[in-house]
Design a protein around this motif. Structure first.
Motif, mmCIF file in Angstrom:
data_model
loop_
_atom_site.group_PDB
_atom_site.id
_atom_site.type_symbol
_atom_site.label_atom_id
_atom_site.label_comp_id
_atom_site.label_asym_id
_atom_site.label_seq_id
_atom_site.Cartn_x
_atom_site.Cartn_y
_atom_site.Cartn_z
ATOM 1 N N SER A 26 0.824 -1.211 0.000
ATOM 2 C CA SER A 26 0.000 0.000 0.000
ATOM 3 C C SER A 26 0.859 1.262 0.000
ATOM 4 O O SER A 26 0.579 2.227 -0.718
ATOM 5 C CB SER A 26 -0.930 0.002 1.210
ATOM 6 N N TYR A 27 1.922 1.242 0.809
ATOM 7 C CA TYR A 27 2.806 2.407 0.892
ATOM 8 C C TYR A 27 3.496 2.660 -0.449
ATOM 9 O O TYR A 27 3.499 3.789 -0.966
ATOM 10 C CB TYR A 27 3.837 2.194 1.996
ATOM 11 N N HIS A 28 4.096 1.623 -1.022
ATOM 12 C CA HIS A 28 4.871 1.807 -2.247
ATOM 13 C C HIS A 28 3.970 2.022 -3.460
ATOM 14 O O HIS A 28 4.389 2.661 -4.437
ATOM 15 C CB HIS A 28 5.811 0.628 -2.452
ATOM 16 N N GLN A 29 2.766 1.495 -3.427
ATOM 17 C CA GLN A 29 1.827 1.801 -4.500
ATOM 18 C C GLN A 29 1.479 3.290 -4.495
ATOM 19 O O GLN A 29 1.381 3.926 -5.546
ATOM 20 C CB GLN A 29 0.553 0.969 -4.342
ATOM 21 N N GLN A 30 1.323 3.851 -3.313
ATOM 22 C CA GLN A 30 0.937 5.250 -3.193
ATOM 23 C C GLN A 30 2.094 6.199 -3.487
ATOM 24 O O GLN A 30 1.875 7.286 -4.028
ATOM 25 C CB GLN A 30 0.398 5.506 -1.783
ATOM 26 N N TYR A 31 3.337 5.731 -3.167
ATOM 27 C CA TYR A 31 4.465 6.654 -3.273
ATOM 28 C C TYR A 31 5.530 6.185 -4.271
ATOM 29 O O TYR A 31 6.720 6.475 -4.099
ATOM 30 C CB TYR A 31 5.079 6.890 -1.900
ATOM 31 N N GLY A 32 5.109 5.453 -5.304
ATOM 32 C CA GLY A 32 5.980 5.278 -6.448
ATOM 33 C C GLY A 32 6.828 4.031 -6.512
ATOM 34 O O GLY A 32 7.920 4.084 -7.093
ATOM 35 N N GLY A 33 6.380 2.904 -5.978
ATOM 36 C CA GLY A 33 7.127 1.664 -6.130
ATOM 37 C C GLY A 33 6.999 1.110 -7.545
ATOM 38 O O GLY A 33 6.022 1.378 -8.249
ATOM 39 N N SER A 34 7.992 0.355 -7.996
ATOM 40 C CA SER A 34 7.940 -0.249 -9.329
ATOM 41 C C SER A 34 6.968 -1.427 -9.324
ATOM 42 O O SER A 34 6.623 -1.976 -8.274
ATOM 43 C CB SER A 34 9.323 -0.737 -9.750
#
Length: 234
Positions: free
Chosen positions: A58-66
């Protein structure tokens, strides 16, 4: 022990709930601090580990994970759930709504990254467990056609920190192009046969149908980028 694995500690639950609130409020600084606190814990039981990987997703989806990072988090979140079609209805650790979210999003990421055989497996598991996958059916039909047609396609890949990468193959032919000499070995783990090859850049491999479905594993230096092309052998 089983009941312990299905529970979460109060301190974990509090931090997890706070993290979800910060993400909903789009407070990246607070969310980052809370995720760091969760990551710093010494140990997790199975349910906490699954929830933590959903939180990471959820965190990386929101803040730019590959896409590859996001797939990894979802794969690890679902690792404790059944991967057996016959037992797919039996939820082990994650709540049903989170399993549905994880599998639906994993399917879309697998399609986007051309991990087509893995996308089909995710689709079948979702359908068997009672998840509504009607919206995905047209995409699945296209993926099935790709398996037997004359098209070829490339998948971008990177070895992990241990120098490994793997993918379930969708077509019977493959070739691997490396950007250097840091790939050393290719392994084919098939249902009825195992085979190891020394890496040769651009060499083509045609897998006999009798070997069954195969996973290709590439070994080399950590964080090496390369390309896997899949095609229908002549």
């Amino acid at each position: 022990m089983e009941e312990t694995q299905r529970a979460v500690h109060f301190s974990f639950q509090r931090r997890y709930d706070n993290l979800m609130e910060y993400l909903e409020a789009n407070d990246q600084e607070a969310a980052t601090d809370m995720l760091n606190e969760l990551n710093a814990r010494d140990s997790f039981n199975h349910m906490e580990d699954a929830l933590l990987n959903m939180a990471r997703y959820s965190y990386h989806q929101q803040y730019g994970g590959s896409d590859i990072e996001l797939m990894g988090y979802l794969d690890r979140a679902l690792a404790y759930e059944s991967s057996d079609i016959e037992n797919a209805r039996e939820s082990v650790y994650l709540p049903d709504k989170l399993i549905e979210l994880a599998r639906n999003n994993l399917f879309m990421l697998q399609v986007n990254t051309r991990h087509y055989a893995e996308a089909l497996n995710t689709y079948y598991l979702s359908r068997q467990s009672g998840i509504n996958v009607e919206a995905f059916t047209p995409v699945v039909e296209q993926i099935r056609r790709v398996r037997g047609d004359e098209s070829s396609y490339a998948v971008a890949a990177t070895t992990d920190s241990n120098g490994l990468w793997s993918m379930l193959l969708h077509k019977a032919g493959l070739t691997i192009h490396s950007l250097g000499n840091s790939v050393s070995e290719i392994k084919l783990w098939c249902r009825r046969r195992h085979q190891v090859f020394e890496f040769q850049d651009g060499a083509e491999y045609a897998i006999p149908e009798s070997w069954g479905q195969c996973t290709v594993q590439v070994s080399g230096a950590p964080n090496v980028q390369f390309q896997v092309e899949q095609f229908k052998p002549e």
